[in-house]
Design an enzyme around this catalytic site. Structure first.
Site, short mmCIF file in Angstrom:
data_model
loop_
_atom_site.label_atom_id
_atom_site.label_comp_id
_atom_site.label_asym_id
_atom_site.label_seq_id
_atom_site.Cartn_x
_atom_site.Cartn_y
_atom_site.Cartn_z
N LYS A 1 0.30 -36.91 -22.01
CA LYS A 1 0.53 -35.95 -20.92
C LYS A 1 1.68 -35.05 -21.32
CE LYS A 1 -0.04 -34.29 -16.81
NZ LYS A 1 -0.21 -32.99 -17.50
N ASN B 1 9.10 -20.07 -13.96
CA ASN B 1 8.69 -21.06 -12.97
C ASN B 1 9.84 -22.01 -12.59
OD1 ASN B 1 7.56 -24.15 -12.85
ND2 ASN B 1 6.39 -22.76 -11.57
N ASP C 1 3.74 -24.80 -19.54
CA ASP C 1 5.12 -24.78 -20.04
C ASP C 1 5.44 -23.29 -20.19
OD1 ASP C 1 7.26 -26.81 -21.25
OD2 ASP C 1 7.24 -25.11 -22.60
N LYS D 1 2.29 -32.89 -26.33
CA LYS D 1 2.69 -31.49 -26.10
C LYS D 1 1.82 -30.61 -26.99
CE LYS D 1 5.72 -29.11 -23.73
NZ LYS D 1 6.41 -29.45 -22.46
P1 NDP Z 1 8.22 -19.61 -17.89
O1 NDP Z 1 7.40 -19.04 -18.95
O2 NDP Z 1 7.75 -19.56 -16.48
O3 NDP Z 1 9.67 -18.96 -17.89
C1 NDP Z 1 10.47 -19.00 -19.04
C2 NDP Z 1 11.75 -18.25 -18.76
O4 NDP Z 1 12.67 -18.46 -19.83
C3 NDP Z 1 11.52 -16.73 -18.70
O5 NDP Z 1 12.47 -16.16 -17.85
C4 NDP Z 1 11.74 -16.32 -20.15
O6 NDP Z 1 12.11 -14.98 -20.32
C5 NDP Z 1 12.87 -17.24 -20.53
N1 NDP Z 1 12.88 -17.48 -21.97
C6 NDP Z 1 11.87 -18.02 -22.71
N2 NDP Z 1 12.22 -18.06 -23.99
C7 NDP Z 1 13.44 -17.53 -24.07
C8 NDP Z 1 14.33 -17.29 -25.14
N3 NDP Z 1 14.00 -17.62 -26.39
N4 NDP Z 1 15.53 -16.73 -24.85
C9 NDP Z 1 15.84 -16.40 -23.60
N5 NDP Z 1 15.04 -16.61 -22.53
C10 NDP Z 1 13.86 -17.17 -22.78
O7 NDP Z 1 8.50 -21.13 -18.33
P2 NDP Z 1 8.99 -22.35 -17.45
O8 NDP Z 1 9.90 -21.90 -16.38
O9 NDP Z 1 7.80 -23.17 -17.12
O10 NDP Z 1 9.82 -23.19 -18.53
C11 NDP Z 1 11.21 -23.03 -18.73
C12 NDP Z 1 11.78 -24.26 -19.41
O11 NDP Z 1 11.55 -25.40 -18.60
C13 NDP Z 1 11.17 -24.59 -20.77
O12 NDP Z 1 12.17 -25.14 -21.59
C14 NDP Z 1 10.14 -25.65 -20.44
O13 NDP Z 1 9.87 -26.48 -21.54
C15 NDP Z 1 10.88 -26.40 -19.35
N6 NDP Z 1 10.06 -27.21 -18.45
C16 NDP Z 1 9.03 -26.66 -17.73
C17 NDP Z 1 8.30 -27.42 -16.86
C18 NDP Z 1 7.24 -26.84 -16.00
O14 NDP Z 1 6.70 -27.59 -15.15
N7 NDP Z 1 6.89 -25.58 -16.11
C19 NDP Z 1 8.57 -28.85 -16.71
C20 NDP Z 1 9.72 -29.32 -17.44
C21 NDP Z 1 10.41 -28.52 -18.29
P3 NDP Z 1 11.00 -13.89 -20.72
O15 NDP Z 1 10.21 -13.67 -19.46
O16 NDP Z 1 11.78 -12.71 -21.16
O17 NDP Z 1 10.20 -14.51 -21.81
O1 2IT Z 2 8.12 -30.23 -20.18
C1 2IT Z 2 7.39 -30.64 -19.26
O2 2IT Z 2 7.60 -31.74 -18.72
C2 2IT Z 2 6.30 -29.80 -18.78
N1 2IT Z 2 6.14 -28.70 -19.29
C3 2IT Z 2 5.36 -30.28 -17.72
C4 2IT Z 2 4.30 -31.16 -18.31
C5 2IT Z 2 3.21 -31.59 -17.37
O3 2IT Z 2 2.30 -32.25 -17.87
O4 2IT Z 2 3.25 -31.30 -16.17
#
Ligand code: NDP
Ligand code: 2IT
Length: 444
Positions: A89, A239, A165, A125
């Site tokens: 997952k 997100n 992600d 992943k």
């Molecule tokens: P999104 O794509 O929704 O948002 C990512 C955000 O981070 C955007 O604002 C993006 O900017 C910015 N970003 C991405 N790469 C870079 C970079 N290299 N430098 C600066 N800013 C950057 O992703 P999520 O919100 O889903 O994910 C954000 C983080 O949270 C990640 O590390 C992900 O692994 C982690 N995560 C996500 C989960 C989920 O349920 N979605 C669960 C657990 C962890 P821009 O729009 O300019 O690209």
């Molecule tokens: O980093 C993470 O935990 C996620 N991007 C969410 C993974 C998931 O299966 O909901």
């Protein structure tokens, strides 16, 4: 050399050019030295060597046609890392920086994160170096369909259940699910983060950001403190960042800064989240626009400056290694009290050391952002039941899971004499369950 040092040395030698994977493995395995001392049988069983070696790595070609009629080719990945406690997952990341090292670090972290949720999910992943930015909806669909045409043969509701992600949200999950269903002819919970009309769970969209704040609030509560009146800096505006902001604000905090990959906004009056959401979720635009729309707000090109803004709470919610030692020192000098990681591995090893030696409450990603995948597991449960739970039910379960994780990692740290070291606590508590399951299942 002790067992952990030997495994780490071998890992670095056998996986050259994978710095993010080395970084995550170093952080995790170093914490596990105390566990290995207590369990000498693990070395004989080759447990750590097996733990750091993915069960399966899938790499594939993703060809698709762009709006000009030109064929584009991207790389696709799925790392099925560990299935000891449940089906693989973990999310899919679409970002130009994606490579094997990044997917492997994320997969390794995911094993322990998923274990911490207390739910039956293994770690995996995947993703692609595809860049969704600036692409039309048709191009996104063409890419997602091609990606799933290959991926579908490797996944399944009881085998491997991907989700979102970076760069993969509701739109992408919809296209991926549609293609899976078309090829396999089964409407099942093979992806999570699905839309509410085709099997998704209420509160999954909010879950990672909300969960991050729930855990931080619990850490505060244990110290007679709360979010009320706190100044908060959040990196990212995707997100995780958006829903962390919403929940922190609802608990009385003032969020003063956010960013995207081009630069950061500072709003001393408190971020107006509806404006951020309109720019990022509706228009898929740039955060820069916020300063043009909101009086008193400023925009600064470049991301790093955000950590120079004084705050009580820092919530890095964008990407790996966004806080280096220098930024960590600035945060500490400016009086930060809590750092909770919404992103995966946003702090470098030196940054973590800086926070911990300054006595900051530091909640590491695999615990603090586990709310997303935990709610994905709740989505899987609802899919299996052919039922939907209310928003309040899912949200209450999420809150309880985050509170439980906090106390589990706190207790694990205490058990090994490292009170307050939540990095060690999370690694140990997550690992103990996986190790027991692996030992019970023999040499596989
Ligand atoms: P999104 O794509 O929704 O948002 C990512 C955000 O981070 C955007 O604002 C993006 O900017 C910015 N970003 C991405 N790469 C870079 C970079 N290299 N430098 C600066 N800013 C950057 O992703 P999520 O919100 O889903 O994910 C954000 C983080 O949270 C990640 O590390 C992900 O692994 C982690 N995560 C996500 C989960 C989920 O349920 N979605 C669960 C657990 C962890 P821009 O729009 O300019 O690209
Ligand atoms: O980093 C993470 O935990 C996620 N991007 C969410 C993974 C998931 O299966 O909901």
């Amino acid at each position: 050399m002790n067992y952990v040092e030997k495994v780490l040395a071998k890992l670095k030698k056998q996986n050259p050019g994978e710095p993010e994977f080395h970084q995550a493995a170093t952080e995790i395995l170093t914490s596990l030295e105390v566990v290995m001392e207590k369990h000498p049988e693990y070395e004989k069983a080759g447990l750590l060597e097996r733990f750091v070696e993915p069960e399966r790595v899938i790499m594939f070609r993703v060809p698709w046609v762009d709006d000009k009629g030109k064929v584009q080719v991207n790389k696709g990945y799925r790392v099925q890392f560990n299935s000891a406690i449940g089906p693989y997952k973990g999310g899919l990341r679409f970002h130009p920086s994606v490579n094997l090292s990044i997917i492997k670090f994320l997969g390794l972290e995911q094993i322990l994160k998923n274990s911490l949720t207390g739910l039956p999910i293994g770690g995996g992943k995947g993703g692609s170096n595809f860049d969704p930015k600036g692409k039309s909806d048709r191009e996104i669909m063409a890419f997602c369909q091609s990606f799933m045409t290959e991926l579908q043969r490797h996944i399944g509701q009881d085998t491997d259940v991907p989700a979102g992600d970076i760069g993969v949200g509701g739109r992408e999950i919809g296209f991926l699910f549609g293609q899976y269903k078309k090829i396999r002819d089964e409407h099942v919970g093979v992806l999570t983060g699905r839309g509410l009309t085709y099997g998704g769970s209420l509160a999954r969209t909010e879950a990672t950001g909300y969960g991050l704040v729930y855990m931080t609030a619990e850490a505060m509560k244990m110290r007679g403190d709360s979010f009320e009146g706190k100044t908060v800096v959040i990196s990212g505006s995707g997100n995780v960042a958006i829903y962390a902001c919403q929940k922190a604000q609802s608990l009385g905090a003032k969020v003063v800064a956010m960013y995207d990959s081009n630069g950061y906004i500072y709003d001393p009056n408190g971020i107006q989240l509806d404006v951020v959401r309109d720019i990022k979720e509706v228009k898929r635009g740039r955060i820069k626009e916020y300063a043009e729309r909101v009086a008193g707000a400023t925009y600064t090109e470049g991301c790093k400056g955000i950590w120079a803004i004084p705050c009580d709470v820092a919530l890095p919610c964008a990407t790996q290694n966004e806080i280096d030692e220098e930024s960590a020192k600035l945060l500490v000098a400016n009086g930060v009290k809590y750092v909770a990681e919404g992103a995966n591995m946003p702090s470098t090893l030196k940054a973590i050391e800086t926070f911990q030696s300054a006595g900051i409450v530091f909640l590491p990603a695999k615990a603090a952002n586990a709310g997303g995948v935990a709610t994905s597991a709740l989505e899987m449960a609802q899919s299996s039941q052919r039922l939907f739970w209310t928003f309040e039910e899912v949200d209450a379960k999420l809150n309880q899971i985050m509170v439980n994780i906090y106390h589990n990692i706190d207790n694990a740290a205490k058990k090994y004499g490292m009170d307050g070291n939540y990095v060690a606590g999370a690694n140990i508590a997550g690992f103990e369950k996986v190790a027991e399951a692996m030992m019970a299942q023999g040499v596989v």
